[in-house]
Design an enzyme around this catalytic site. Structure first.
Site, PDB file in Angstrom:
ATOM      1  N   GLU A   1      46.979  -7.378  -2.583  1.00  0.00           N
ATOM      2  CA  GLU A   1      46.014  -7.262  -1.689  1.00  0.00           C
ATOM      3  C   GLU A   1      46.362  -7.694  -0.092  1.00  0.00           C
ATOM      4  O   GLU A   1      45.502  -8.479   0.688  1.00  0.00           O
ATOM      5  CB  GLU A   1      44.646  -7.792  -1.877  1.00  0.00           C
ATOM      6  CG  GLU A   1      44.310  -7.471  -3.295  1.00  0.00           C
ATOM      7  CD  GLU A   1      42.710  -7.869  -3.512  1.00  0.00           C
ATOM      8  OE1 GLU A   1      42.207  -8.642  -2.741  1.00  0.00           O
ATOM      9  OE2 GLU A   1      41.858  -7.419  -4.264  1.00  0.00           O
TER      10      GLU A   1
ATOM     11  N   GLU B   1      42.749  -5.679 -11.147  1.00  0.00           N
ATOM     12  CA  GLU B   1      41.573  -6.446 -11.301  1.00  0.00           C
ATOM     13  C   GLU B   1      40.471  -5.521 -11.054  1.00  0.00           C
ATOM     14  O   GLU B   1      40.257  -4.369 -10.712  1.00  0.00           O
ATOM     15  CB  GLU B   1      41.336  -7.197  -9.785  1.00  0.00           C
ATOM     16  CG  GLU B   1      42.522  -8.271  -9.775  1.00  0.00           C
ATOM     17  CD  GLU B   1      42.459  -9.138  -8.563  1.00  0.00           C
ATOM     18  OE1 GLU B   1      41.332  -9.215  -8.046  1.00  0.00           O
ATOM     19  OE2 GLU B   1      43.405  -9.789  -7.934  1.00  0.00           O
TER      20      GLU B   1
HETATM   21  C1  BGP Z   1      40.411 -10.159  -5.112  1.00  0.00           C
HETATM   22  C2  BGP Z   1      41.407 -11.244  -5.098  1.00  0.00           C
HETATM   23  C3  BGP Z   1      41.323 -12.216  -6.333  1.00  0.00           C
HETATM   24  C4  BGP Z   1      39.937 -12.863  -6.601  1.00  0.00           C
HETATM   25  C5  BGP Z   1      38.969 -11.346  -6.514  1.00  0.00           C
HETATM   26  C6  BGP Z   1      37.334 -11.649  -6.456  1.00  0.00           C
HETATM   27  O1  BGP Z   1      40.415  -9.709  -3.715  1.00  0.00           O
HETATM   28  O2  BGP Z   1      42.669 -10.733  -5.275  1.00  0.00           O
HETATM   29  O3  BGP Z   1      42.167 -13.373  -5.969  1.00  0.00           O
HETATM   30  O4  BGP Z   1      39.413 -13.676  -5.707  1.00  0.00           O
HETATM   31  O5  BGP Z   1      39.127 -10.669  -5.345  1.00  0.00           O
HETATM   32  O6  BGP Z   1      36.966 -12.026  -5.021  1.00  0.00           O
HETATM   33  P1  BGP Z   1      36.177 -13.321  -4.550  1.00  0.00           P
HETATM   34  O7  BGP Z   1      36.669 -14.458  -5.259  1.00  0.00           O
HETATM   35  O8  BGP Z   1      36.189 -13.573  -3.192  1.00  0.00           O
HETATM   36  O9  BGP Z   1      35.090 -12.932  -5.109  1.00  0.00           O
END
Ligand code: BGP
Length: 472
Positions: free
Chosen positions: A164, A377
């Site tokens: 990302e 993810e």
């Molecule tokens: C993505 C990242 C993750 C994770 C996820 C959830 O952007 O790759 O590392 O954190 O989002 O986001 P958040 O923790 O801000 O809810």
């Protein structure tokens, strides 16, 4: 009947800083997150990853749970500073040993590792030399990648360079909410360009080492991006134009360089005219063109409705988990993201829109061809209810089931989707939201020595895997 191909991988995901803890154990050096999260006011209630889920010390227990659940793959990232405490130079043998032990444990249970080389935890020593704004970091990353290939290349088949870029560059250099906390679009674009170069150099080395037989012949390397489809808030021409611009800035800018080997031309021209960045050095364009990667990893959580933006200048997001507390996000004069009045939202004001996963994957197919896609993810951040000692995360089950159906629809429409990695395996640190924003199949009881507890969703996903997806 299952909609998923025979070789489809059933995974779950994590990232080093968010699960490992042991931030200074056994010779590990400090990363920018180790430093930043300790600065006052940077994260939710001062939370940090010093301890996280202590996966560094408890990985065997965690892998045993993965095996019990039936995972066939696990996506994790390597902490650069465990291997190279200063980012380059001397190697830390204990760090190398840790990842060998983790990978061996996964393989022993028939779980394929998917390794992310960079999930945001840049060595602080490299930040001190300019971080991603410096071409020295590009060289250092290529050397770090090569070290990983030489060490783990005979064992791991699935590799991704970066996670990302839109987030760590956008929040690191435009909104200033992530380290290094800069707010300067021109510097953002130059740093981002260096990330693309680092990716290309790492892909090049990967292929060289594959030819030499140091990396498995069946290994592939990709790039992980946010998949955030954009829809116009109305059919007014100015909203449609705003959507085009948002898509260019958030999607094409980050996918084109790694999948086409070049930037979107009109946007590049505009950026160079308006901001004087990114600047190319001789050889940069050729390097990008020659190193298109093998697959794309997509992280899908939400879509955004886009509108023309004469007024909003806000880049703060909801980090409290109080529904409705988020404000409109926008860059004045360009575009803004607005709430869908009939939409379904999480407590962090993220729109729940499973169809966007199908649409987004098919948009990628239309633009880049039918390349292999891994959903690297997807998940629901929530404060999970505990009833009579059980974590009853029905909302997560509902979220994941609907998104898996959406993935199946993309497959039915001809997309080459090869795996699904819900975020996350265990509960872990959410960068700006602390430990209250839970995503895992496994609850980590922070009041009882980080005891692991299977949530209701753990058993649900176990059944999904057992039925190879025919259950959903
Ligand atoms: C993505 C990242 C993750 C994770 C996820 C959830 O952007 O790759 O590392 O954190 O989002 O986001 P958040 O923790 O801000 O809810």
């Amino acid at each position: 009947m299952t909609a998923f191909p025979k070789q489809f991988l059933w995974g779950a995901a994590s990232a080093a800083y968010q699960v490992e803890g042991a931030h200074d154990a056994d010779g590990k050096g400090p990363s920018i997150w180790d430093v930043y999260a300790h600065l006052p006011g940077t994260t939710h209630e001062g939370t940090n990853g010093d301890l996280a889920a202590d996966h560094y010390h408890r990985f065997k227990e965690d892998v045993a749970l993965m095996a019990e659940q039936g995972l066939t793959s696990y996506r994790f990232s390597i902490a650069w500073t465990r291997l190279l405490p200063q980012g380059r130079g001397a190697v830390n043998p204990a760090g190398v040993a840790f990842y060998h032990a983790l990978i061996d444990e996964l393989l022993r249970h028939g779980i394929k590792p998917m390794i992310t080389l960079y999930h945001w935890d840049l060595p602080q020593a490299l930040q001190d030399l300019g971080g991603w704004e410096s071409r020295e970091t590009v060289d250092a990353f290529a050397d770090y990648a090569e070290l990983c290939y030489r060490e783990f290349g005979a064992k791991a088949e699935l590799w991704a360079t970066f996670n990302e870029t839109v987030v760590f560059i956008g929040m690191g250099y435009i909104t200033g909410a992530h380290p290094p906390g800069v707010r300067d679009p021109a510097r953002a674009l130059q740093a981002c360009h260096h990330v693309f170069l680092a990716h290309a150099r790492a892909v090049q080395r990967f292929r060289e080492l594959k030819c030499e037989g140091r990396v498995r012949a069946d290994a592939v390397i990709g790039f992980v991006n946010v998949l955030q489809p954009h829809a116009p808030a109305s059919d007014r021409p100015e909203d449609i134009a705003a959507r085009e611009l948002a898509d260019g800035c958030f999607t094409h800018w980050f996918y084109d360089p790694v999948l086409r080997g070049e930037y979107p031309a009109a946007l590049l021209h505009w950026a160079q005219e308006a901001l004087g960045a990114p600047l190319f050095a001789p050889g940069d364009a050729e390097l990008l063109k020659a190193n298109i990667c093998d697959f794309i990893g997509v992280n899908y959580y939400k879509r955004e409705l886009v509108a023309a933006n004469p007024d909003v200048d806000n880049t703060r997001i909801n980090t409290s988990g109080e529904k409705g507390s988020g404000r409109e996000f926008g860059f004045r004069g360009l575009f803004k993201f607005v709430r869908n009045p009939s939409g379904e939202y999480t407590d962090w004001d993220w729109e729940i829109y499973p169809k966007g996963l199908t649409e987004g994957i098919l948009q990628l197919k239309a633009r880049y061809g039918n390349l292999p896609v891994y959903i690297t993810e997807n998940g629901l951040g929530a404060k999970d209810p505990i009833i009579d000692g059980e974590v009853v995360d029905d909302a997560r089950i509902d979220y994941l089931a609907r998104h898996l159906k959406a993935a199946a629809e993309a497959i039915a429409a001809g997309a080459d989707v090869r795996g699904y990695y819900p975020w996350s395996f265990t509960d872990l640190l959410s960068w700006l939201n602390g430990y209250q924003k839970q995503y895992g199949f496994v609850y980590i009881d922070r009041d009882h020595h980080l005891a692991r507890q299977r949530k209701k969703s753990f058993f649900w996903y176990q059944e999904v895997i057992r039925s190879h997806g025919s259950l959903i």
